[in-house]
Design an enzyme around this catalytic site. Structure first.
Site, PDB file in Angstrom:
ATOM      1  N   PRO A  10      42.501   1.036  19.056  1.00 39.71           N
ATOM      2  CA  PRO A  10      42.611   1.002  17.829  1.00 39.71           C
ATOM      3  C   PRO A  10      42.175   2.606  17.404  1.00 39.71           C
ATOM      4  O   PRO A  10      41.143   3.079  17.728  1.00 39.71           O
ATOM      5  CB  PRO A  10      41.998   0.091  17.284  1.00 39.71           C
ATOM      6  N   ASN A  11      43.010   2.929  16.278  1.00 43.26           N
ATOM      7  CA  ASN A  11      42.674   3.988  15.635  1.00 43.26           C
ATOM      8  C   ASN A  11      42.771   5.540  16.424  1.00 43.26           C
ATOM      9  O   ASN A  11      42.616   6.591  15.780  1.00 43.26           O
ATOM     10  CB  ASN A  11      41.294   4.381  14.878  1.00 43.26           C
ATOM     11  N   ARG A  18      41.322  11.689  11.602  1.00 43.03           N
ATOM     12  CA  ARG A  18      40.114  10.690  11.941  1.00 43.03           C
ATOM     13  C   ARG A  18      38.850  11.687  12.176  1.00 43.03           C
ATOM     14  O   ARG A  18      38.640  11.991  13.264  1.00 43.03           O
ATOM     15  CB  ARG A  18      40.335   9.658  12.708  1.00 43.03           C
ATOM     16  N   TYR A  23      35.398  13.510  16.522  1.00 43.09           N
ATOM     17  CA  TYR A  23      36.502  13.513  17.473  1.00 43.09           C
ATOM     18  C   TYR A  23      37.317  14.769  17.663  1.00 43.09           C
ATOM     19  O   TYR A  23      38.058  14.819  18.449  1.00 43.09           O
ATOM     20  CB  TYR A  23      37.483  12.341  17.012  1.00 43.09           C
ATOM     21  N   ASN A  75      40.596   3.767  27.121  1.00 43.97           N
ATOM     22  CA  ASN A  75      39.740   4.158  25.802  1.00 43.97           C
ATOM     23  C   ASN A  75      39.952   2.810  24.817  1.00 43.97           C
ATOM     24  O   ASN A  75      40.972   2.790  23.943  1.00 43.97           O
ATOM     25  CB  ASN A  75      40.116   5.542  25.207  1.00 43.97           C
ATOM     26  N   ALA A  78      36.824   0.836  19.491  1.00 42.34           N
ATOM     27  CA  ALA A  78      36.013  -0.195  18.869  1.00 42.34           C
ATOM     28  C   ALA A  78      36.021  -1.617  19.772  1.00 42.34           C
ATOM     29  O   ALA A  78      35.027  -2.005  19.670  1.00 42.34           O
ATOM     30  CB  ALA A  78      36.053  -0.328  17.388  1.00 42.34           C
ATOM     31  N   GLU A  99      36.724   3.624  32.061  1.00 43.94           N
ATOM     32  CA  GLU A  99      36.671   3.413  30.523  1.00 43.94           C
ATOM     33  C   GLU A  99      36.294   4.946  30.299  1.00 43.94           C
ATOM     34  O   GLU A  99      35.284   5.458  30.708  1.00 43.94           O
ATOM     35  CB  GLU A  99      35.807   2.209  30.026  1.00 43.94           C
ATOM     36  N   HIS A 101      35.606   7.561  26.469  1.00 44.77           N
ATOM     37  CA  HIS A 101      35.292   7.779  25.233  1.00 44.77           C
ATOM     38  C   HIS A 101      35.302   8.941  24.889  1.00 44.77           C
ATOM     39  O   HIS A 101      34.328   9.862  25.546  1.00 44.77           O
ATOM     40  CB  HIS A 101      34.026   6.972  24.509  1.00 44.77           C
ATOM     41  N   ARG A 108      25.492   7.621  19.111  1.00 44.11           N
ATOM     42  CA  ARG A 108      25.922   7.179  17.807  1.00 44.11           C
ATOM     43  C   ARG A 108      25.226   6.004  17.276  1.00 44.11           C
ATOM     44  O   ARG A 108      24.273   5.747  17.913  1.00 44.11           O
ATOM     45  CB  ARG A 108      27.633   7.065  18.084  1.00 44.11           C
TER      46      ARG A 108
END
Length: 144
Positions: A10-11, A18, A23, A75, A78, A99, A101, A108
């Site tokens: 998502p996103n 964003r 990012y 990825n 969230a 995985e 990110h 964060r």
């Protein structure tokens, strides 16, 4: 060429818009293009998929069972921090999983520092920026 699937959650379709301070300014399409070039060095063919829907991502992971793909880069966005459904789906796979990110999740918010889905992965990479996709492709090329 070995085939690797890359799933973005998502996103991530909103990269470039964003939170560019977190990012960066590149779009997902630009990242795909650059990573495709990088993957050719490792004799990898990459297929990209993005969805904002947890169920669609689970279904895509299921499609990897008994497929021609030899690895997965995911990825989960969230969903990495919350989704038992993705964790369970990833555990079904018998291929190496990385995985990734784009940001360093450990710098964060606390909620982003637990990678639930990471428990089903062979490789976890966080930041720096977009290079995680190419780095993960390289890592999988050594595991496949």
């Amino acid at each position: 060429m070995a085939k690797i699937l890359i799933i973005n959650g998502p996103n991530l379709n909103m990269l470039g818009v964003r939170e560019p301070d977190v990012y960066g300014a590149k779009t997902l399409a630009e990242i795909e293009s650059e990573t495709q070039l990088e993957a050719q060095k490792f004799k990898l063919e990459l297929t990209w998929f993005q969805s904002n829907s947890e169920g669609e991502i689970v279904t895509k992971i299921h499609e990897l069972v008994d497929s021609e793909y030899v690895g997965l880069i995911i990825n989960p966005g969230a969903y990495s921090h919350t989704s038992l459904a993705l964790f369970d789906a990833l555990k079904i796979l018998k291929i190496p999983i990385a995985e990734v990110h784009i940001s360093n999740v450990f710098k964060r918010e606390g909620a982003r520092q637990e990678l639930l889905t990471g428990g089903a992965c062979d490789v976890i990479m966080c930041g720096p920026n977009y290079s995680v996709y190419g780095n993960a492709a390289y890592a999988l090329s050594k595991l496949c």
